[in-house]
Design a protein around this motif. Structure first.
Motif, PDB file in Angstrom:
ATOM      1  N   THR A 223      50.242 107.481  46.469  1.00 53.53           N
ATOM      2  CA  THR A 223      49.840 106.078  46.723  1.00 53.53           C
ATOM      3  C   THR A 223      49.511 105.374  45.415  1.00 53.53           C
ATOM      4  OG1 THR A 223      48.990 106.730  48.891  1.00 53.53           O
ATOM      5  CG2 THR A 223      48.226 104.632  47.993  1.00 53.53           C
ATOM      6  N   ASN A 228      55.885  99.783  45.048  1.00 54.23           N
ATOM      7  CA  ASN A 228      56.241  98.677  45.943  1.00 54.23           C
ATOM      8  C   ASN A 228      55.486  98.855  47.255  1.00 54.23           C
ATOM      9  OD1 ASN A 228      57.959 100.325  47.814  1.00 54.23           O
ATOM     10  ND2 ASN A 228      59.220 100.514  45.955  1.00 54.23           N
ATOM     11  N   ASP A 229      55.445  97.774  48.034  1.00 54.79           N
ATOM     12  CA  ASP A 229      54.673  97.771  49.280  1.00 54.79           C
ATOM     13  C   ASP A 229      55.287  98.691  50.333  1.00 54.79           C
ATOM     14  OD1 ASP A 229      52.952  95.979  48.164  1.00 54.79           O
ATOM     15  OD2 ASP A 229      53.981  94.209  48.984  1.00 54.79           O
ATOM     16  N   GLN A 231      56.733 101.565  49.927  1.00 51.91           N
ATOM     17  CA  GLN A 231      56.278 102.929  49.666  1.00 51.91           C
ATOM     18  C   GLN A 231      54.830 103.104  50.131  1.00 51.91           C
ATOM     19  OE1 GLN A 231      56.892 103.487  45.482  1.00 51.91           O
ATOM     20  NE2 GLN A 231      59.072 104.072  45.719  1.00 51.91           N
ATOM     21  N   ARG A 232      53.967 102.114  49.849  1.00 45.81           N
ATOM     22  CA  ARG A 232      52.559 102.249  50.223  1.00 45.81           C
ATOM     23  C   ARG A 232      52.393 102.281  51.742  1.00 45.81           C
ATOM     24  NH1 ARG A 232      52.506  98.308  46.111  1.00 45.81           N
ATOM     25  NH2 ARG A 232      51.660  99.150  44.123  1.00 45.81           N
ATOM     26  N   ILE A 233      53.145 101.437  52.469  1.00 43.01           N
ATOM     27  CA  ILE A 233      53.049 101.447  53.933  1.00 43.01           C
ATOM     28  C   ILE A 233      53.507 102.800  54.484  1.00 43.01           C
ATOM     29  CG2 ILE A 233      53.952 100.419  56.056  1.00 43.01           C
ATOM     30  CD1 ILE A 233      54.154  97.762  54.493  1.00 43.01           C
ATOM     31  N   GLN A 236      50.913 105.412  53.837  1.00 42.87           N
ATOM     32  CA  GLN A 236      49.764 105.281  54.717  1.00 42.87           C
ATOM     33  C   GLN A 236      50.061 105.909  56.094  1.00 42.87           C
ATOM     34  OE1 GLN A 236      46.841 104.199  53.762  1.00 42.87           O
ATOM     35  NE2 GLN A 236      45.883 104.504  55.771  1.00 42.87           N
TER      36      GLN A 236
END
Length: 675
Positions: A223, A228-229, A231-233, A236
């Motif tokens: 994380t 980029n977003d 990857q983070r989503i 999670q």
């Protein structure tokens, strides 16, 4: 005094006819049989009862053994079903469960020795079978937990890993090392979870837990390194699915432990209780069997003892009566024998004793007395006649033995000649086969060395080896086939010669086999052989005798018709003669016979070559076999310098017996011939 007492007893017994004396022994024997039969019948009832108990115990043992086998097999099937559930195993478990209950309800409940213990067996067995229902319910729960709480999150995590990898544009991104380590831990965790589910290995469970913890530790690192977003989503969501996976593994481990406890406490323990109950019943069965066996042994011993006592008592009585009766017969007979010996020794003045007795032996004594009177006049004439007869019989036996030995020697000499010739013929194809096989073996060794060498194998070398192998095989097959034909022909001829066995045979096949065994003789002499025997001529007779006839005629022609190796021709033909007979013609174009020779040709021991080793039995044996054993006729046609023809007319079914030719028959000195 003992002798006088014995004589008095014998005289008293001789007042009774011999038939009544013998019947008294038979009556004593019958009494023994009746007493022993009654004793044995009484004991057999006790033995039958004891044996029924033993048989019933053994039948009960069979029922217990069947129950033990069925419950043990049911336990194994349950364990297999838990490890690898399938509809087939479940159906087999249900069928075996019904079989166990059926054995308890039908055979065990009706068994007189098990009926009192069936309730306990049914209780233990029902507990054992009900444990399987609980176990199957738990197994269904475990399967659902594994599929929903382990495989479900694992599938989601695999998709999230793919999304993260797809959202990472460059291979040198900072997230790749942590992502690779997490992906490897996920793969190892999935393998360990599957292994734990299938084999219950504690090491696999521990490995799955460690890899799950590794995944959870790498998610925060990835994380922080995400660029980029998307990857983070995904990371999670990956974290949430990893937690769900860890919880699912824990729940699966708890349920598998519960299944193990249920197997041990419900299935295995109930099976052990069942086996213990069966063992207890088996002990009772053994005790009852031992008791029945002891009763059986005691009764058998008592019967044997009583039989021995009664048999000994009656045996003593029978022996005593038998001795007295034997003396009443033997002593008078000894007197008669003494008188007979006196007569045969020339003491004619001695009177025969016991002629005044009224029994059968007395009648014999009177008859011997008459014989003594008549024998005096005949003795000298009989002695002279007997001496003359013995001398004549001795001379005849010696003559017959000498003649039979000569005939047997002649037969064996002909067969020995065939053996030597066939051995020589077989030697050629066998020798060629051995040479070809040795050469082929050396060529194979050379080819094997070429194969093992590092040099490349050329197509021409392989083709040459194949060609050589094919040629060697063809030569081996041809030569061995030729040797086999020779051996088979000689084998049939030799068997027929050595065993005078009657059977149906084809005249054409038998002739071909005999000619094949005579081929070596043809090679030694320039003789041309022509055979014309049509197929389909079947003979019910003695193929050995036919072979002896044909061989003797052939050898006779080779030795006498073509002396000193002169060339010539021999012809063998056969044709039907009416519906019941067959005519065989054996012709040669050799030296022929003079009228004097023709008249004596079939006489025993007549030969024109006695100084050259001839026995004069060849044609004698042929004529005897044709006329006596085969029931046919034989005619001779010959002229000096114009050859000889033997015509044999024999029935399709031989009328003589296998041993009808013994060499002792008197033969006529004249035969049918043509000058």
């Amino acid at each position: 005094m003992a002798a006088r007492g014995r004589t008095g007893i014998v005289a008293a017994v001789r007042a009774i006819p011999i038939r009544w004396r013998i019947l008294s022994i038979a009556a004593l024997n019958s009494a023994v049989v009746l007493v022993l039969a009654g004793l044995i019948w009484s004991g057999s009832r006790v033995l039958s009862s004891a044996w029924d108990d033993v048989r019933q115990v053994r039948q009960s043992d069979q029922v217990l053994a069947l129950l033990e086998s069925e419950t043990g097999r049911l336990q194994n099937l349950i364990h297999r079903y838990i490890n690898q559930p399938s509809p087939e195993l479940f159906a087999e478990i249900l069928l075996l469960r019904e079989a166990v209950l059926g054995t308890l309800n039908t055979r065990a409940s009706t068994d007189p020795m098990l009926s009192g213990s069936v309730a306990e067996l049914e209780r233990v067995t029902e507990r054992f079978l009900s444990g399987f229902g609980e176990l199957r319910t738990l197994q269904t729960t475990i399967t659902k937990t594994y599929e929903d709480q382990v495989l479900g999150p694992a599938k989601d995590m695999a998709g999230l890993y793919s999304i993260i990898e797809g959202a990472t544009g460059q291979r040198d991104a900072l997230i790749w090392p942590a992502l690779g380590k997490s992906r490897e831990a996920f793969t190892a965790m999935l393998v360990a979870a599957n292994a734990y589910y299938l084999s219950l290995a504690s090491a696999s469970a521990e490995e799955a837990r460690r890899n799950t913890e590794t995944i959870e530790r790498t998610i925060p690192v990835m994380t922080d390194l995400a660029d980029n977003d998307l990857q983070r989503i995904a990371l999670q969501r990956l974290k949430g699915r990893a937690v769900a996976l860890r919880q699912g593994l824990a729940k699966l481990s708890e349920q598998l432990s519960g299944r193990t406890d249920l197997l041990r406490n419900s299935i295995d323990a109930s099976q052990a209780d069942t086996i213990a109950a069966i063992d207890g019943l088996s002990v009772k069965m053994r005790q009852r069997e031992q008791s029945a066996q002891a009763t059986f042994d005691r009764t058998l011993t008592a019967i044997s003892r009583n039989v021995m006592v009664i048999a000994a008592a009656f045996l003593g009585l029978i022996i005593t009566a038998g001795i007295i009766i034997a003396l009443s017969i033997r002593l008078p007979l000894q007197q008669i024998m003494a008188s007979m010996r006196a007569i045969t020794s020339g003491d004619y003045d001695r009177k025969v004793q016991g002629t005044a007795a009224k029994d059968e032996v007395g009648a014999m004594a009177r008859a011997v007395e008459v014989f003594r009177e008549n024998a005096v006049a005949k003795r000298e004439a009989e002695n002279e006649l007997r001496a003359s007869k013995e001398k004549a019989e001795s001379a005849l036996l010696e003559l017959n033995a000498a003649q039979q030995n000569l005939i047997d020697a002649e037969r064996l000499a002909a067969l020995g000649g065939l053996v030597a010739g066939v051995a020589h013929e077989v030697n050629n194809p066998i020798g060629i086969s051995l040479t070809v096989a040795s050469s082929f073996a050396r060529r194979s060794e050379i080819f094997e060395a070429e194969l093992r060498s590092n040099a490349p194998l050329r197509r021409s070398q392989l083709e040459e080896f194949v060609k050589t192998s094919r040629d060697a095989a063809q030569q081996l097959v041809a030569n061995l086939h030729r040797a086999g034909e020779l051996i088979q022909s000689f084998k049939q001829v030799a068997v027929d010669r050595s065993h005078a066995e009657r059977r149906q045979f084809s005249l054409s096949e038998a002739t071909d086999q005999i000619i094949a065994s005579l081929r070596p003789v043809l090679k030694k002499a320039p003789i041309t052989l022509t055979v014309d025997v049509p197929d389909g001529l079947m003979i019910d007779g003695y193929p050995g005798s036919y072979g002896q006839i044909l061989t003797n005629l052939f050898l006779n022609a080779a030795n006498h018709a073509f002396p000193d190796g002169k060339p010539g021709a021999i012809s063998i033909t056969a044709k039907p003669r009416g519906t019941d007979d067959i005519e065989i013609s054996f012709s040669d174009n050799g030296a022929g016979m003079s009228p004097d020779v023709q008249r004596q040709a079939f006489d025993p021991f007549f030969t024109t070559r006695r100084n050259e080793g001839g026995t004069g039995l060849g044609l004698h044996i042929v004529y005897n076999l044709v006329t006596q054993q085969l029931g046919g006729r034989m005619m001779l046609e010959s002229r000096s310098g114009q050859g000889t023809t033997f015509r044999i007319i024999m029935p399709r079914a031989a009328t003589g017996a296998a041993g009808s030719f013994d060499g002792t028959t008197q033969w006529p000195t004249r035969t049918m011939s043509s000058t």
